[in-house]
Design a protein around this motif. Structure first.
Motif, PDB file in Angstrom:
ATOM      1  N   THR A   1       0.859  -1.187   0.000  1.00  0.00           N
ATOM      2  CA  THR A   1       0.000   0.000   0.000  1.00  0.00           C
ATOM      3  C   THR A   1       0.892   1.233   0.000  1.00  0.00           C
ATOM      4  O   THR A   1       1.786   1.374   0.837  1.00  0.00           O
ATOM      5  N   LEU A   2       0.637   2.121  -0.959  1.00  0.00           N
ATOM      6  CA  LEU A   2       1.397   3.363  -1.074  1.00  0.00           C
ATOM      7  C   LEU A   2       0.490   4.542  -0.770  1.00  0.00           C
ATOM      8  O   LEU A   2      -0.673   4.579  -1.203  1.00  0.00           O
ATOM      9  N   GLU A   3       1.027   5.500  -0.044  1.00  0.00           N
ATOM     10  CA  GLU A   3       0.295   6.724   0.282  1.00  0.00           C
ATOM     11  C   GLU A   3       1.179   7.909  -0.072  1.00  0.00           C
ATOM     12  O   GLU A   3       2.386   7.918   0.212  1.00  0.00           O
ATOM     13  N   GLY A   4       0.581   8.916  -0.706  1.00  0.00           N
ATOM     14  CA  GLY A   4       1.364  10.086  -1.072  1.00  0.00           C
ATOM     15  C   GLY A   4       0.484  11.288  -1.356  1.00  0.00           C
ATOM     16  O   GLY A   4      -0.758  11.219  -1.320  1.00  0.00           O
ATOM     17  N   ASP A   5       1.122  12.379  -1.660  1.00  0.00           N
ATOM     18  CA  ASP A   5       0.463  13.632  -1.992  1.00  0.00           C
ATOM     19  C   ASP A   5      -0.554  13.404  -3.107  1.00  0.00           C
ATOM     20  O   ASP A   5      -0.271  12.718  -4.102  1.00  0.00           O
TER      21      ASP A   5
ATOM     22  N   LYS B   1      -7.345   9.508   0.829  1.00  0.00           N
ATOM     23  CA  LYS B   1      -7.143   8.963   2.170  1.00  0.00           C
ATOM     24  C   LYS B   1      -8.301   9.418   3.058  1.00  0.00           C
ATOM     25  O   LYS B   1      -8.611  10.612   3.116  1.00  0.00           O
ATOM     26  N   PRO B   2      -8.943   8.501   3.748  1.00  0.00           N
ATOM     27  CA  PRO B   2     -10.054   8.901   4.634  1.00  0.00           C
ATOM     28  C   PRO B   2      -9.602   9.956   5.640  1.00  0.00           C
ATOM     29  O   PRO B   2      -8.595   9.793   6.326  1.00  0.00           O
ATOM     30  N   GLY B   3     -10.318  11.061   5.689  1.00  0.00           N
ATOM     31  CA  GLY B   3     -10.014  12.122   6.631  1.00  0.00           C
ATOM     32  C   GLY B   3      -8.941  13.084   6.184  1.00  0.00           C
ATOM     33  O   GLY B   3      -8.668  14.091   6.855  1.00  0.00           O
TER      34      GLY B   3
ATOM     35  N   SER C   1      -5.931  15.597   0.986  1.00  0.00           N
ATOM     36  CA  SER C   1      -4.684  16.053   0.362  1.00  0.00           C
ATOM     37  C   SER C   1      -3.751  14.884   0.029  1.00  0.00           C
ATOM     38  O   SER C   1      -2.717  15.082  -0.606  1.00  0.00           O
ATOM     39  N   ARG C   2      -4.140  13.677   0.467  1.00  0.00           N
ATOM     40  CA  ARG C   2      -3.307  12.503   0.210  1.00  0.00           C
ATOM     41  C   ARG C   2      -4.165  11.383  -0.383  1.00  0.00           C
ATOM     42  O   ARG C   2      -5.375  11.323  -0.174  1.00  0.00           O
ATOM     43  N   ARG C   3      -3.487  10.488  -1.138  1.00  0.00           N
ATOM     44  CA  ARG C   3      -4.205   9.382  -1.767  1.00  0.00           C
ATOM     45  C   ARG C   3      -3.481   8.062  -1.487  1.00  0.00           C
ATOM     46  O   ARG C   3      -2.288   8.039  -1.171  1.00  0.00           O
ATOM     47  N   ILE C   4      -4.228   6.961  -1.653  1.00  0.00           N
ATOM     48  CA  ILE C   4      -3.735   5.636  -1.289  1.00  0.00           C
ATOM     49  C   ILE C   4      -4.073   4.657  -2.411  1.00  0.00           C
ATOM     50  O   ILE C   4      -5.148   4.730  -3.021  1.00  0.00           O
ATOM     51  N   ILE C   5      -3.140   3.728  -2.654  1.00  0.00           N
ATOM     52  CA  ILE C   5      -3.400   2.641  -3.597  1.00  0.00           C
ATOM     53  C   ILE C   5      -2.719   1.380  -3.075  1.00  0.00           C
ATOM     54  O   ILE C   5      -1.666   1.449  -2.444  1.00  0.00           O
ATOM     55  N   THR C   6      -3.335   0.218  -3.333  1.00  0.00           N
ATOM     56  CA  THR C   6      -2.801  -1.067  -2.887  1.00  0.00           C
ATOM     57  C   THR C   6      -2.579  -1.988  -4.081  1.00  0.00           C
ATOM     58  O   THR C   6      -3.440  -2.090  -4.964  1.00  0.00           O
TER      59      THR C   6
END
Length: 897
Positions: free
Chosen positions: A164-168, A193-195, A198-203
Motif C-alpha cells: 500500500t502506497l500513500e502520497g500527496d 485517504k479517509p479524513g 490532500s493525500r491518496r492511497i493505492i494497494t
C-alpha cells in the motif's frame, strides 16, 4: 587470493534461517522522508531465538511481534527487544520465545528513511517536474530494499507481497509491483485517504514470489501513453509508458518497440507475461540504463524516449533495453539467480535474447560488428578489463559492492559464453536445455551449476570443463591457426593453437570456419564448427581437389578471445576482404591488413604506408555494392589494434591513426566528398535500419574529410551542422568540429549549449561533444562545463556524458594534464557516485603494461587517489586502486631486476 581484498565472498551467503512467505507493506511518501511499515510472515527452517534482518541507514521506530486474529491475519501484539548494529547494517531481533522448526510466525517493523539525491539505492530523490511534489524513484538491486525497511535482502528470500502506497494527492502515479487491488481501488486508481483529501492511497497485490531486489516503490508526476497487447491465450495486457510531462510524443516509437518485443518474446521464447499491466517508467537519475522490477521497468529518460535529440546509438539502445528488460520477467524475475555470484545468469541469457532480437530487426552483421566494438572497447570492454589482469572472472571470487558486478564481464563476456554454448551444443539442444531450465526453476532460484545441469541432461554432453574455464578464471584464449594443403592426398589441414597468459589449461572453443573458392563461394560441405578443447587441435578437410582461395576462420566472431591466422598471405587477406561470404570476416580481414600498417607506424613513425592497403581502401570507398553499414566499418580507421601487444601504446596509437587518416584524406578527398554527397542526397530511408547505417557511414566520412583541419573542412562541418535534419548528423558534425581549430568553434558550441541544454538528451549530447574535443582548451572547457549551474555531479547521465567520454578520449587523456585530470576527477566523484568514478578509474587498469615513464606517472596519481579515497568512504574505488598499485609496483620491481 588475499581474503581481505573483498568485503563479501560466496561463503557469506549461507542458508536463510526462515522461509519468507509474504510481506504486507505500507509506504508513505513525504517531501522530506519516507515512512515504511512491513509485516514479515515466515516459517522457521530450524530452531530460532533471534533474527538478523538487513537494515541500512534507517530510523527505527518499532519492532513488534504479530499474533494471529481469528481470520488468520497477523496483527501487531507486543514490542520486541532488538539491537540495531548500524556498522554492520544488521537489525538483531530477539524473539519472544524459541521458534521450532516449521513454526510459522510474523513480526512488524516501522522505519523511516531520508532519501538522497545522489545515493541511488533504495528510494531516492529523482528530478522533480516544476510545480510537482518531490519525485521519488527506487533502485533495489542489489541491496536497496534494506534502505527502505528491514528485510532478508537475499535473492532467495522470494515471497508474495501486498503493498500500500500513500502520497500527496498531486502525484499522478503511485507505483509498486503486482496488480491493483480492485477491492480497495475499484477503478484501478489511488483513492483519497479517509479524513485527509490532500493525500491518496493505492494497494497492489503481487501473487508471484519475488526477490527483494526486484521491489519497486515510486511516487511521481508523469504523463502516460497507454496501449495493449493480447496474449496467445486471449488475455489482454495493458502497456503503459510513463514520461515526464510534455514528452508524450517521445514515447510513441518506444511503445511500438515494446509491443513488438512482447510479441517477439512470445513467438521466439515461448513466454507469456502473467500480469495485468506492464509499465515502462522514465527516471532521470540512475547508475544503470534500465532496471527490471517485476511488471515495472525503469529506464533513464534519455534512453527511454525517442525525440529530436536522440542519436542512433540511443535508438539502437532503446530497441535493446526494451526487449532486454521485458525478457527479465522470465529470466531474473520468475527464475532468479541464487546469489549475486550468479548474477551473470540473469544478465547473460537476457543479453543473448536481446541480441537475437536486434539481429532480426537490423542487419545482423552490422549488429555483430557493434557487439565486437563493445568486446574490444578500450575503457570498459571485457578484453581490456582482462588485459589489466585485475578482473575477468564471470563468477567472481568476491566483491566490495554489488555494483562491481554490473560491468562488461557480466554483460558482454558472459553473453559471449551463452553464444558459444549454443555453438557447442547445437541450436536444438540449446533450446531444449533452456526450456528445461525455466520449467524446473520457475518461481524459484537457480545456481550456475543448476543452469548447466539442464543443458547436460538434455544433450548428454559434459560441460564441466567448458564451465570451469569460461566462468572461473581471468583471461581469454589467444588463438592462432596455420593452414596447409597437400595436393597428393587432397587434404587441407588447419592447425590450431590456443594460449592464455598465466595458465596452462585450455578453453573449449567453438570455431566456425569454411573454405572459400576463387569466386567467393564456400566449398560445398566445408562450413562447420570445429570444437577446440585442448592447447592444440587439427581440423581436416578431405577431398579438396584444388586449394581454396582462402580459409575463413572464426566467422561471426564465433569465440571470445583474439585470433590470428599466422600463415595467411597478403594476397589471401586481400581476397578475403573482398570476397568472403561471411561479411563479418571481410571486415576482420581488412582490420588485419590495417593492423599491419598500424604496427609499422607504431614501431617507426616515419614508416611508409603500403600502396596495396591504400588501393584496397580506395576500392571500398568506390564500391557501390557495399551496404552503408559495411562500408562504414571498412572505412573507419581505429585507434585500437587487433594485436593486443600494442594496446597500451596510447600516444603512438593516436599518432598512427591520424597518419593513416591523413594519407587517406590526401589521396581520396574528392572520392570521400563524392560519397558524402551521395549519402546526403540518397532520399528518404527505406527502413529505420537503412537510415542508421547511412548516418553511421556519414559520421566516418566527416572525420576523414576534415582530419586536415583546413578552412574548407571547417566550412563543411558548419554547413553540415546547420543543414542537418536529424540529431545524429548534427552530433557527428559538431564532434568533428570540436576536434578542429575552426575560429568559430567555441561560438557555435555555446550556441548549441543554449539550444540543447533544457532537454535531457540534448544536454547529454552536448556534454559528449565537449568530452570528445582535442584542442588545447580541452581541459578548460571540461572545467567550465562543470561550473555551469546546469551541471550536477550527482547526476549519473551527465557525469557519464562529460567525464566518461573525456576519460575515453585517448589523445587528451594520455598526457601529463590528462593523467592528473583523471586522478582529480576520481577523487571528486568517489564520495558522490562510486559507480561512475570506477569507470573513470578504469582508464588506469593497464598501468602495469604501460611503458616505464608513463607507468611511473600513472602510479604517482594512483598513490594520490589511494591517499584521498578511503575504504570506508568508497570500498570499490579503494579496492580498485589497491589492485592497480599492486600490479604497477610488481611491474616496476620486475623491470629493476
Amino acid at each position: 587470493m588475499n581474503q581481505r581484498r573483498f568485503k563479501y565472498r560466496r561463503d557469506d551467503f549461507g542458508p536463510l534461517p526462515v522461509t519468507l512467505h509474504h510481506l504486507t507493506i505500507t509506504i508513505r511518501f513525504f517531501e522530506d522522508r519516507v515512512e515504511a511499515e512491513n509485516i514479515l510472515e515466515m516459517t522457521a527452517r530450524g530452531p530460532l531465538r533471534e533474527l538478523q534482518l538487513d537494515a541500512n541507514d534507517l530510523d527505527l521506530e518499532a519492532v513488534l511481534w504479530c499474533g494471529c486474529t481469528g481470520d488468520g491475519e497477523p496483527r501487531p501484539d507486543s514490542e520486541l527487544t532488538h539491537d540495531y548494529r548500524r556498522e554492520r547494517n544488521k537489525l538483531v531481533v530477539n524473539l519472544p520465545r524459541s521458534m521450532k522448526t516449521g513454526e510459522r510466525f510474523a513480526l512488524l517493523t516501522r522505519t523511516r528513511c531520508f532519501p538522497s539525491d545522489h545515493l541511488l539505492e533504495g528510494i531516492y530523490r529523482d528530478t522533480t517536474p516544476p510545480g510537482a511534489p518531490q519525485q521519488y524513484m527506487s533502485q533495489c538491486q542489489q541491496w536497496g530494499f534494506q534502505r527502505i525497511m528491514p528485510i532478508f535482502d537475499d535473492c532467495r528470500a522470494k515471497c508474495t507481497m501486498t503493498t500500500t502506497l500513500e502520497g500527496d494527492a498531486r502525484y499522478t502515479h503511485l507505483i509498486s509491483n503486482g496488480n491493483v487491488d480492485r477491492v480497495r481501488n475499484p477503478d484501478g486508481q489511488p483513492r483519497p485517504k479517509p479524513g485527509d483529501p490532500s493525500r491518496r492511497i493505492i494497494t497492489y497485490h503481487n501473487p508471484i514470489p519475488m526477490a527483494p531486489y526486484l521491489f519497486i516503490a515510486c511516487a511521481g508526476t508523469w504523463e502516460a501513453l497507454t496501449d495493449s497487447v493480447t496474449t496467445p491465450n486471449g488475455r489482454g495486457v495493458q502497456l503503459e509508458y510513463l514520461v515526464p510531462p510534455g514528452h508524450l510524443a517521445g514515447a510513441r516509437l518506444p511503445m511500438a518497440i515494446l509491443k513488438d518485443s512482447v510479441r517477439w518474446i512470445e513467438r521466439t521464447q515461448g513466454y507469456q507475461y502473467p500480469g495485468d499491466v506492464y509499465r515502462t517508467i522514465c527516471m532521470n537519475k540512475s547508475n544503470f540504463g534500465g532496471m527490471e522490477n517485476v511488471g515495472n521497468t525503469t529506464i533513464v529518460t534519455d534512453a527511454a524516449l525517442i525525440g529530436e535529440h536522440s542519436l542512433d546509438q540511443q535508438l539502437l539502445y532503446a530497441h535493446a533495453v526494451i526487449v532486454h528488460e521485458f525478457e527479465h520477467n522470465q529470466c531474473g524475475s520468475e527464475t532468479t539467480m541464487d546469489t549475486p555470484f550468479d548474477v551473470w545468469l540473469n544478465e547473460a541469457y537476457t543479453v543473448d535474447v536481446e541480441r537475437q532480437y536486434m539481429s532480426e530487426r537490423f542487419d545482423p552483421t552490422f549488429i555483430r560488428l557493434q557487439q565486437m566494438d563493445s568486446i574490444r572497447n578500450p575503457l570498459l570492454g571485457p578484453l581490456a578489463i582482462e588485459d589489466g589482469g585485475h578482473a575477468g572472472r564471470i563468477v567472481r571470487d568476491g566483491f566490495n559492492d554489488p555494483d562491481e558486478l554490473i560491468d562488461g564481464v557480466t554483460y558482454v563476456k558472459a553473453a559471449e559464453v551463452i553464444r558459444m554454448l549454443r555453438l557447442v551444443l547445437g541450436k536444438d539442444h540449446f533450446v531444449a536445455g533452456k526450456e528445461l531450465y525455466f520449467q524446473r526453476y520457475r518461481g524459484g532460484n537457480a545456481t550456475t551449476d543448476q543452469f548447466f545441469e539442464c543443458f547436460e541432461e538434455i544433450s548428454g554432453v559434459s560441460l564441466e570443463a567448458f564451465k570451469r574455464e569460461w566462468l572461473y578464471r581471468v583471461g581469454y584464449p589467444a588463438v592462432t591457426a596455420e593452414t596447409r594443403y597437400d595436393p597428393a592426398s587432397r587434404r587441407l589441414v588447419v592447425d590450431f593453437r590456443q594460449h592464455c597468459q598465466g595458465s596452462p589449461s585450455s578453453f573449449h572453443l567453438p570455431i566456425e570456419l569454411a573454405l572459400v573458392d576463387t569466386e567467393g563461394q564456400d566449398l560445398p560441405g566445408s562450413a562447420r564448427v570445429f570444437q577446440l578443447t585442448a592447447a592444440k587441435g587439427t581440423c581436416e578437410f578431405s577431398g579438396i581437389t584444388e586449394p581454396p582461395r582462402f580459409v575463413s576462420i572464426n566467422r561471426g566472431g564465433s569465440f571470445y578471445g583474439s585470433f590470428h591466422h599466422r600463415n595467411a598471405t597478403l594476397e589471401q587477406r586481400v581476397a578475403q576482404a573482398r570476397l568472403d561470404p561471411d561479411a563479418f570476416n571481410r571486415i576482420e580481414a581488412f582490420r588485419q591488413l590495417s593492423d599491419r600498417e598500424r604496427i609499422a607506424l607504431l614501431t617507426a613513425s616515419d614508416a611508409a604506408v603500403s600502396e596495396p592497403w591504400l588501393d584496397l581502401y580506395g576500392d571500398f570507398i568506390r564500391d557501390p555494392e557495399l551496404s552503408p553499414g559495411l562500408r562504414g566499418f571498412f572505412l573507419r580507421i581505429e585507434e585500437q589494434p587487433l594485436d593486443r601487444t600494442y594496446c597500451t601504446w596510447y600516444p603512438e596509437l593516436v599518432a598512427a591513426r591520424e597518419r593513416l587518416m591523413t594519407l587517406v584524406n590526401q589521396r581520396y578527398r574528392d572520392d570521400l566528398l563524392e560519397l558524402l554527397a551521395a549519402v546526403d542526397n540518397r532520399g528518404p530511408d527505406a527502413t529505420l535500419a537503412a537510415g542508421i547505417e547511412a548516418r553511421f557511414l556519414k559520421a566516418i566520412l566527416l572525420q576523414l574529410i576534415t582530419v586536415d583541419d583546413s578552412t574548407a573542412g571547417h566550412d563543411l562541418l558548419i554547413h553540415q551542422y546547420r543543414t542537418a535534419t536529424n540529431a545524429n548528423d548534427r552530433f557527428a558534425a559538431l564532434v568533428a568540429l570540436n576536434r578542429t581549430s575552426a575560429p568559430r568553434r567555441r561560438e557555435i558550441l555555446e550556441e548549441v549549449f543554449q539550444r540543447w541544454h533544457r532537454e535531457p538528451s540534448g544536454y547529454a549530447n552536448y556534454l559528449k561533444i565537449v568530452g570528445s574535443g582535442s584542442q588545447d582548451d580541452f581541459f578548460t572547457m571540461i572545467a567550465e562545463e562543470q561550473r555551469r549551474p546546469q551541471f550536477d555531479l550527482s547526476h549519473p547521465t551527465l557525469c557519464r556524458s562529460l567525464l566518461v567520454t573525456a576519460a575515453a578520449n585517448t589523445k587528451m587523456i594520455w598526457t601529463d594534464a590528462g593523467i592528473s585530470w583523471v586522478g582529480a576527477a576520481v577523487i571528486e566523484l568517489a564520495p558522490v557516485n562510486g559507480t561512475t568514478a570506477g569507470r573513470l578509474l578504469n582508464t588506469f587498469q593497464h598501468v602495469a603494461g604501460l611503458k616505464p615513464d608513463l607507468r611511473r606517472r600513472v602510479t604517482a596519481v594512483l598513490e594520490t587517489i589511494a591517499g584521498e579515497v578511503s575504504a570506508a568512504a568508497s570500498p570499490t574505488i579503494a579496492g580498485q586502486v589497491r589492485s592497480y598499485l599492486e600490479a604497477a609496483r610488481a611491474a616496476e620491481a620486475a623491470a629493476d631486476q
